[in-house]
Design an enzyme around this catalytic site. Structure first.
Site, PDB file in Angstrom:
ATOM      1  CG  LEU A  15       1.142  -4.795  -5.249  1.00  0.00           C
ATOM      2  CD1 LEU A  15      -0.199  -4.569  -5.915  1.00  0.00           C
ATOM      3  CD2 LEU A  15       1.853  -5.976  -5.899  1.00  0.00           C
ATOM      4  N   GLY A  16       3.834  -1.248  -4.251  1.00  0.00           N
ATOM      5  CA  GLY A  16       4.479   0.027  -4.530  1.00  0.00           C
ATOM      6  C   GLY A  16       4.125   1.024  -3.450  1.00  0.00           C
ATOM      7  CD  GLU A  17       7.153   2.934   0.297  1.00  0.00           C
ATOM      8  OE1 GLU A  17       7.123   3.930   1.023  1.00  0.00           O
ATOM      9  OE2 GLU A  17       8.145   2.209   0.161  1.00  0.00           O
ATOM     10  CB  ALA A  19       2.174  11.064  -2.692  1.00  0.00           C
ATOM     11  N   GLY A  21       0.574   6.697   0.825  1.00  0.00           N
ATOM     12  CA  GLY A  21       0.499   5.376   1.443  1.00  0.00           C
ATOM     13  C   GLY A  21       0.992   4.291   0.514  1.00  0.00           C
ATOM     14  CD  GLU A  22       2.998   0.321   3.154  1.00  0.00           C
ATOM     15  OE1 GLU A  22       2.050  -0.414   3.522  1.00  0.00           O
ATOM     16  OE2 GLU A  22       4.100   0.348   3.721  1.00  0.00           O
ATOM     17  CB  VAL A  23      -0.123   0.162  -4.097  1.00  0.00           C
ATOM     18  CG1 VAL A  23      -1.094  -0.632  -4.963  1.00  0.00           C
ATOM     19  CG2 VAL A  23      -0.298   1.659  -4.329  1.00  0.00           C
ATOM     20  CG  ASP A 130       3.259  12.627 -12.944  1.00  0.00           C
ATOM     21  OD1 ASP A 130       4.330  12.965 -13.493  1.00  0.00           O
ATOM     22  OD2 ASP A 130       3.214  12.145 -11.798  1.00  0.00           O
TER      23      ASP A 130
HETATM   24  N1  LIG Z   1      -2.965  -1.297 -10.059  1.00  0.00           N
HETATM   25  C1  LIG Z   1      -1.736  -1.561  -9.679  1.00  0.00           C
HETATM   26  N2  LIG Z   1      -1.174  -2.759  -9.902  1.00  0.00           N
HETATM   27  C2  LIG Z   1       0.101  -3.011  -9.512  1.00  0.00           C
HETATM   28  N3  LIG Z   1       0.888  -2.105  -8.891  1.00  0.00           N
HETATM   29  C3  LIG Z   1       0.376  -0.890  -8.649  1.00  0.00           C
HETATM   30  C4  LIG Z   1      -0.953  -0.558  -9.017  1.00  0.00           C
HETATM   31  N4  LIG Z   1      -1.188   0.725  -8.662  1.00  0.00           N
HETATM   32  C5  LIG Z   1      -0.061   1.169  -8.105  1.00  0.00           C
HETATM   33  N5  LIG Z   1       0.885   0.210  -8.085  1.00  0.00           N
HETATM   34  C6  LIG Z   1       2.258   0.353  -7.576  1.00  0.00           C
HETATM   35  O1  LIG Z   1       2.258   1.305  -6.534  1.00  0.00           O
HETATM   36  C7  LIG Z   1       3.033   2.466  -6.903  1.00  0.00           C
HETATM   37  C8  LIG Z   1       2.389   3.722  -6.341  1.00  0.00           C
HETATM   38  O2  LIG Z   1       1.082   3.863  -6.867  1.00  0.00           O
HETATM   39  P1  LIG Z   1       0.512   5.248  -7.376  1.00  0.00           P
HETATM   40  O3  LIG Z   1       1.502   5.840  -8.349  1.00  0.00           O
HETATM   41  O4  LIG Z   1      -0.855   5.081  -7.873  1.00  0.00           O
HETATM   42  O5  LIG Z   1       0.496   6.042  -6.017  1.00  0.00           O
HETATM   43  P2  LIG Z   1       0.561   7.567  -5.834  1.00  0.00           P
HETATM   44  O6  LIG Z   1       0.313   7.895  -4.408  1.00  0.00           O
HETATM   45  O7  LIG Z   1      -0.357   8.194  -6.810  1.00  0.00           O
HETATM   46  O8  LIG Z   1       2.073   7.788  -6.223  1.00  0.00           O
HETATM   47  P3  LIG Z   1       2.853   9.082  -6.632  1.00  0.00           P
HETATM   48  O9  LIG Z   1       3.741   9.344  -5.466  1.00  0.00           O
HETATM   49  O10 LIG Z   1       3.625   8.622  -7.859  1.00  0.00           O
HETATM   50  O11 LIG Z   1       1.854  10.138  -6.934  1.00  0.00           O
HETATM   51  C9  LIG Z   1       3.074   2.412  -8.420  1.00  0.00           C
HETATM   52  O12 LIG Z   1       4.167   3.127  -8.938  1.00  0.00           O
HETATM   53  C10 LIG Z   1       3.134   0.914  -8.673  1.00  0.00           C
HETATM   54  O13 LIG Z   1       4.435   0.412  -8.487  1.00  0.00           O
END
Ligand SMILES: Nc1ncnc2c1ncn2[C@@H]1O[C@H](COP(=O)(O)OP(=O)(O)OP(=O)(O)O)[C@@H](O)[C@H]1O
Length: 459
Positions: A15-17, A19, A21-23, A130
């Site tokens: 779904l996304g990446e 800092a 790991g992956e989501v 942020d």
């Molecule tokens: N609840 C969710 N539903 C759908 N997609 C999500 C969800 N949470 C995160 N994602 C996807 O995963 C990406 C990364 O999640 P998130 O921003 O929480 O991670 P992070 O490690 O905190 O990232 P960052 O590098 O921005 O600090 C998001 O930008 C989004 O695209």
């Protein structure tokens, strides 16, 4: 807490990446319920667990419809799984057309939802730090949800407020006082909301950070004839200028923003203008345009700011008063792209395999497209286009290409392209890994133009 294990299945696509790991998406085998799962890879870094713990401790206490729900966490050796409410339509930046933005009514709706979520946070004594379109997710019903509490902190406890000292956030969205610490919590988040509003309405960011020439011009009042400002109507400017006030104590509060005439203006049935409603997007957009033209024809005071540049307000206070007493000087600052309105960044998961049909509607509006070439040829053409842009890129041999470059503000931009075969057709999917979402969409647009010869046209 629900154990998201036995009855749950993890979907392959990311779904996304983040800092750490992956989501990924997990789905309940029996109920088809969907949950987002953030996977943290601990490795050897000790500090990660402190950061994650802080994020979870804050996220756990938050219960609001405009905030992503936290469901729980599970640790397994060097991995941790954090379970979150799933926002199927992805990040808000995906809805922002580069250099264009989105309709005013949709921007107004998202701004309201963002402010409602933020007000709840601030009332609890939590500051996000942020706020940006990449951290604002949209669910299936089109409701905005604030996410990513990695930089959040408590600024008020037992009625006592503290000033903040940590310089954090994403530069284009950061308030100027953050660089002159210590700073007050709430106005800093509110500043970021002002930048988000500009991004939503124009598809541009006004500056890379508050040391840029563009920002200096803003403080000197010599900015109004250039974009993004020239794309904004006077009514919109009257609000934005009161949010982006350099002195934090003079900046509008959330309540004041919510009560500003722009926020209350009825942009033609804005409630229906949400993903998932019954009438067609084109119909809704056309009725908005018709209304705009009607008002324009009958009212010479209405300013259509595109393509004609907006007129600089002589007195912003006067404009707000005008707006309050009668609506004659309201401006419609948005252009006529109906495809901006209903976008999604996610490949939606379903029990049935993905078919060309259930993709076709989404394709038009997302950072992905079908091509007419086969898998090998697509990769070959893609890589040669990347070379012409002088991008650094790497491929892992499985159709995934990681591209590393910088945006106009010289900030790092990393995105991935996946060449995927779906039912005999080749899909090229672009996804942001790191950097500014709007800059990423601009690069995507340019790359797509260069790949025009192989892009399938009838999707
Ligand atoms: N609840 C969710 N539903 C759908 N997609 C999500 C969800 N949470 C995160 N994602 C996807 O995963 C990406 C990364 O999640 P998130 O921003 O929480 O991670 P992070 O490690 O905190 O990232 P960052 O590098 O921005 O600090 C998001 O930008 C989004 O695209």
């Amino acid at each position: 807490m629900i154990e998201f294990t036995d009855d749950w299945m993890m979907h392959k696509s990311i779904l996304g990446e983040g800092a750490y790991g992956e989501v990924k998406l997990i789905v309940n085998k029996h109920t088809n319920e969907k949950v987002a799962c953030k996977i943290i890879n601990y490795g050897k870094e000790e500090n990660i667990s402190i950061t994650i713990n802080k994020e979870v401790v804050i996220h756990k206490i938050l219960h609001h419809e405009n905030i992503i729900k936290y469901f729980g966490r599970r640790k397994e050796q060097l991995k941790e799984y954090i379970y979150l409410e799933y926002a199927s339509r992805g990040e808000l930046f995906q809805m922002i057309e580069p250099d264009v933005g989105m309709s005013s009514c949709l921007a107004q709706l998202y701004m309201k939802q963002l402010l409602n979520g933020l007000q709840y946070l601030h009332n609890l004594g939590v500051v996000h730090r942020d706020i940006k379109p990449e951290n604002l997710l949209i669910n299936e019903e089109g409701v905005l949800k604030i996410s990513d509490f990695g930089m959040a902190t408590i600024f008020r406890s037992k009625g006592r407020e503290r000033l903040l000292d940590r310089k954090c956030g994403t530069k284009p969205y950061c308030a100027p006082e953050i660089f002159l610490r210590p700073y007050k919590a709430q106005p800093a988040d509110i500043w970021s909301c002002g930048i988000v509003l500009i991004a939503m309405l124009t598809g541009e960011l006004p500056w890379g950070d508050t040391t840029c020439e563009e920002f200096i011009n803003y403080t000197n009042d010599t900015y109004i004839t250039v974009t993004p400002w020239s794309k904004l109507g006077n009514a919109t400017l009257s609000l934005i200028r009161k949010i982006l006030v350099i002195e934090p104590s003079k900046r509008l509060t959330i309540d004041q923003i919510l009560n500003h005439p722009w926020m209350k203006y009825d942009f033609e049935d804005n409630k229906r203008d949400v993903v998932g409603s019954n009438s067609s997007p084109v119909k809704r957009w056309n009725s908005m345009l018709e209304a705009e033209t009607r008002v324009h024809r009958t009212n010479p005071n209405v300013i259509l700011s595109q393509p004609t540049p907006a007129v600089r307000p002589t007195s912003i206070d006067q404009l707000v008063t005008d707006l309050r007493t009668n609506r004659e000087s309201i401006c419609f600052s948005q252009p006529t792209h109906n495809e901006n309105m209903f976008l999604s960044s996610q490949i939606q998961f379903s029990e049935t395999p993905l078919t060309k049909d259930n993709f076709s509607n989404l394709i038009k509006r997302m950072t992905r497209f079908y091509v007419t070439t086969n898998y090998e040829k697509t990769l070959e053409v893609l890589c040669s286009v990347l070379d012409t842009f002088h991008y650094n890129w790497q491929t892992d041999g499985t159709g995934a290409v990681t591209i590393s470059t910088v945006d106009l503000m010289k900030n790092q931009l990393i995105f991935k392209t996946n060449v995927i075969e779906i039912q005999g057709k080749i899909l090229v999917d672009f996804r942001l890994s790191k950097g500014c979402g709007i800059a990423f969409k601009k690069k995507f647009k340019k790359l797509k133009e260069c790949l025009d010869d192989i892009v399938e046209k009838n999707e």
